[in-house]
Design an enzyme around this catalytic site. Structure first.
Site, PDB file in Angstrom:
ATOM      1  N   PHE A   8      -7.549  -2.489  -1.245  1.00 33.17           N
ATOM      2  CA  PHE A   8      -7.637  -2.675  -2.693  1.00 33.17           C
ATOM      3  C   PHE A   8      -6.343  -2.237  -3.377  1.00 33.17           C
ATOM      4  O   PHE A   8      -5.884  -1.099  -3.203  1.00 33.17           O
ATOM      5  CB  PHE A   8      -8.779  -1.839  -3.283  1.00 33.17           C
ATOM      6  CG  PHE A   8     -10.146  -2.422  -3.094  1.00 33.17           C
ATOM      7  CD1 PHE A   8     -10.668  -3.329  -4.002  1.00 33.17           C
ATOM      8  CD2 PHE A   8     -10.923  -2.062  -2.004  1.00 33.17           C
ATOM      9  CE1 PHE A   8     -11.939  -3.865  -3.833  1.00 33.17           C
ATOM     10  CE2 PHE A   8     -12.192  -2.584  -1.812  1.00 33.17           C
ATOM     11  CZ  PHE A   8     -12.701  -3.494  -2.737  1.00 33.17           C
ATOM     12  N   ASP A   9      -5.777  -3.143  -4.165  1.00 34.11           N
ATOM     13  CA  ASP A   9      -4.742  -2.747  -5.099  1.00 34.11           C
ATOM     14  C   ASP A   9      -5.378  -1.774  -6.103  1.00 34.11           C
ATOM     15  O   ASP A   9      -6.607  -1.738  -6.249  1.00 34.11           O
ATOM     16  CB  ASP A   9      -4.215  -4.012  -5.796  1.00 34.11           C
ATOM     17  CG  ASP A   9      -3.195  -3.714  -6.875  1.00 34.11           C
ATOM     18  OD1 ASP A   9      -2.299  -2.875  -6.638  1.00 34.11           O
ATOM     19  OD2 ASP A   9      -3.289  -4.315  -7.963  1.00 34.11           O
ATOM     20  N   LEU A  10      -4.548  -1.005  -6.790  1.00 32.46           N
ATOM     21  CA  LEU A  10      -5.069  -0.026  -7.757  1.00 32.46           C
ATOM     22  C   LEU A  10      -4.961  -0.546  -9.189  1.00 32.46           C
ATOM     23  O   LEU A  10      -5.961  -0.883  -9.824  1.00 32.46           O
ATOM     24  CB  LEU A  10      -4.331   1.306  -7.606  1.00 32.46           C
ATOM     25  CG  LEU A  10      -4.702   2.430  -8.573  1.00 32.46           C
ATOM     26  CD1 LEU A  10      -6.190   2.756  -8.517  1.00 32.46           C
ATOM     27  CD2 LEU A  10      -3.867   3.685  -8.279  1.00 32.46           C
ATOM     28  N   ASP A  11      -3.729  -0.649  -9.700  1.00 32.43           N
ATOM     29  CA  ASP A  11      -3.518  -1.070 -11.089  1.00 32.43           C
ATOM     30  C   ASP A  11      -3.918  -2.525 -11.297  1.00 32.43           C
ATOM     31  O   ASP A  11      -3.416  -3.423 -10.617  1.00 32.43           O
ATOM     32  CB  ASP A  11      -2.041  -0.909 -11.475  1.00 32.43           C
ATOM     33  CG  ASP A  11      -1.599   0.551 -11.506  1.00 32.43           C
ATOM     34  OD1 ASP A  11      -2.471   1.426 -11.549  1.00 32.43           O
ATOM     35  OD2 ASP A  11      -0.381   0.791 -11.489  1.00 32.43           O
ATOM     36  N   VAL A 165      -7.232  -7.294  -1.678  1.00 32.55           N
ATOM     37  CA  VAL A 165      -7.765  -7.632  -3.002  1.00 32.55           C
ATOM     38  C   VAL A 165      -6.785  -7.135  -4.053  1.00 32.55           C
ATOM     39  O   VAL A 165      -6.473  -5.934  -4.104  1.00 32.55           O
ATOM     40  CB  VAL A 165      -9.151  -6.980  -3.231  1.00 32.55           C
ATOM     41  CG1 VAL A 165      -9.694  -7.361  -4.604  1.00 32.55           C
ATOM     42  CG2 VAL A 165     -10.132  -7.390  -2.132  1.00 32.55           C
TER      43      VAL A 165
END
Length: 215
Positions: A8-11, A165
């Site tokens: 998972f990307d964060l921002d 993602v």
């Protein structure tokens, strides 16, 4: 689609960091003696490595200037900016469902991991992730392709078992560069057109759609 690991990307994917990131960029630019853009004109800075954003904003490739801008940005971000942030709706429920289905999950962000870890802890998401991966303060692994490659090696993962993602083109590029399936999310800061152009295999318009695509 068979997969057992989700990155998972964060921002723009787990959290909406606009307030903190744009205010810290404005602060840095002001401290350097320039007039900063309005916050709404800085959305494109959310996601890519901050050095690249400052290079465009300040129209320079001068390392000394960029280092100063990043230092000013981090001065505010480390104490104030990282908490000027909010979880997207349905994120907790989505992560619960994905973990319950047996997936391994990792954070894969261009943001320095020391900040990313604090943000994940702040929102009490730590239990949903096997580990939080990010860049180093010197910029190492700030390019998403490099970061994903590092995670694959560190965790001994087969690319065909992994899904990335994220909400921006560099998430899709990084996934494709490493032979990883890419899910683009449109509730963040990238458009559906951008995501598809750069290789998204699937599109999720809301966080709960991520879980429906995977489970």
């Amino acid at each position: 689609m068979y997969a057992s690991v989700i990155l998972f990307d964060l921002d723009g994917t787990l959290t909406d960091p606009k307030l903190g990131i744009t205010r810290c960029i404005q602060f840095a630019i002001s401290e350097l003696g320039h007039s900063p853009p309005d916050a709404d004109k800085l959305d494109w800075c959310i996601g890519p490595p901050i050095k690249d954003s400052f290079s465009q904003l300040l129209n320079t490739s001068e390392e000394t200037v960029l280092a100063q801008a990043i230092s000013l940005y981090r001065h505010r971000f480390a104490t104030i900016g990282l908490f000027e942030n909010s979880l997207y709706p349905q994120i907790v429920e989505t992560l619960e469902a994905i973990r319950l289905a047996g997936y391994q999950t990792f954070v894969a962000t261009s943001k320095p991991h020391i900040y990313a870890t604090r943000i994940i802890d702040h929102f009490r998401l730590s239990s949903f992730f096997n580990y939080v991966y990010g860049s180093e303060l010197d910029g190492t692994r700030s390019v998403k392709s490099d970061l994903i490659n590092y995670i694959l090696l560190a965790e001994n993962l087969e690319p065909t078992n992994v899904v990335m993602v994220g909400d921006r083109s560099h998430d899709m590029i990084g996934a494709k560069h490493n032979g990883v399936t890419a899910i683009g999310v449109t509730y963040g800061y990238g458009t559906e057109e951008e995501l598809i152009t750069y290789g998204a295999d699937l599109i999720a318009r809301t966080p709960d759609e991520i879980a429906r695509l995977l489970i």
